[in-house]
Design an enzyme around this catalytic site. Structure first.
Site, mmCIF file in Angstrom:
data_model
loop_
_atom_site.group_PDB
_atom_site.id
_atom_site.type_symbol
_atom_site.label_atom_id
_atom_site.label_comp_id
_atom_site.label_asym_id
_atom_site.label_seq_id
_atom_site.Cartn_x
_atom_site.Cartn_y
_atom_site.Cartn_z
ATOM 1 N N ASP A 24 4.347 -3.413 15.084
ATOM 2 C CA ASP A 24 3.347 -2.381 14.770
ATOM 3 C C ASP A 24 1.923 -2.899 14.953
ATOM 4 O O ASP A 24 0.971 -2.125 14.897
ATOM 5 C CB ASP A 24 3.546 -1.839 13.329
ATOM 6 N N HIS A 100 2.471 -13.466 4.497
ATOM 7 C CA HIS A 100 3.355 -12.446 5.047
ATOM 8 C C HIS A 100 4.643 -13.120 5.509
ATOM 9 O O HIS A 100 4.751 -14.344 5.445
ATOM 10 C CB HIS A 100 2.608 -11.738 6.192
#
Ligand SMILES: [Zn+2]
Ligand SMILES: [Zn+2]
Length: 262
Positions: A24, A100
């Site tokens: 994304d 992350h």
């Protein structure tokens, strides 16, 4: 497609910053680079990203027999520590290390101090020689031929306050980063979930709207923009309301909106 839809002149883009290699965040890049090529671009593009991004782009171009007409200059990112990765006379860009599920960084865009601005009428009034202007911009006083000292404050006005914008890509809630973004004018922070999904946010290494707002509040930022919402939210108001309960000056990142940094 979105740049076109909103009439953004993408031939004016010279630097592209890719935070991490989840789809994304970069699947549109090949198409953009290709469109720039087809539209006759010859100016270089500077691309900042992880090493893997260079391999992806090189493979894509090799296998599709694409030879770009413009230089594509790759700048590998270091995801272990914050660094200045771009600097010119007006501004600089530094990385911010995110937490992350894959190596990931955000970016801090900062204006650099600029000299004081000359007041034209005063330069004429005191007949100040051109070679003295640079010094006056940097705070010098001026002495007239008659020996009178004109203080700098009468000849110049201070530059506009420096603006800073922090972009937080995908990340867990992380207070350790707050000192590096304190008092920024604008913070973009991901807010993938609402608080009832906090456990899911932790597992997928994302943030909730409330967590994004807490970072904004603790860092004393001017304005918060939240985005990167999970597709489960057809209505984004619960995310906005949750953030505003913690940090009032919050808005949703809505495609096509223009958000001034001030
Ligand atoms: Zn991600
Ligand atoms: Zn993402």
């Amino acid at each position: 497609m979105q740049l076109r839809r909103y009439s953004i002149k993408f031939q004016r883009i010279n630097h592209i910053f890719i935070s991490h290699l989840h789809g994304d965040h970069f699947f549109g890049l090949s198409g953009l680079l290709s469109s720039m090529h087809l539209l006759g671009r010859t100016q270089p593009i500077h691309l900042y990203g992880g090493d893997g991004l260079k391999r992806i782009i090189d493979t894509t171009h090799a296998e599709s027999h694409t030879v770009l007409q413009y230089p594509l200059l790759f700048h590998p990112l270091d995801f272990t520590q914050s660094k200045v990765i771009y600097e010119d006379e007006d501004m600089k860009v530094a990385t911010l290390i995110m937490r992350h599920s894959v190596p990931c960084c955000g970016f801090l865009f900062e204006e650099k101090p600029s000299p004081r601005k000359l007041i034209k009428e005063k330069l004429v009034e005191y007949d100040i020689p051109i070679e003295m202007l640079e010094g006056i911009k940097h705070g010098n006083n001026f002495t007239t031929s008659g020996g009178k000292v004109i203080p700098n404050g009468e000849l110049t006005i201070p530059p506009l306050p420096l603006r800073r914008y922090a972009y937080f890509s995908d990340t867990l809630y992380n207070e350790t980063i707050i000192p590096s973004i304190s008092d920024v004018n604008l913070l973009y922070h991901e807010a993938t979930f609402t608080s009832d999904m906090q456990e899911r946010a932790r597992q997928t290494m994302h943030s909730t709207a409330q967590q994004a707002a807490s970072i904004a509040k603790l860092a004393n930022v001017g304005k918060l923009v939240i985005g990167h919402f999970s597709a489960r939210y057809k209505d984004l108001n619960p995310l906005l309301e949750e953030a505003r309960a913690v940090f009032q000056n919050t808005q949703l990142a809505v495609e096509g909106d223009v958000i001034p940094i001030e």
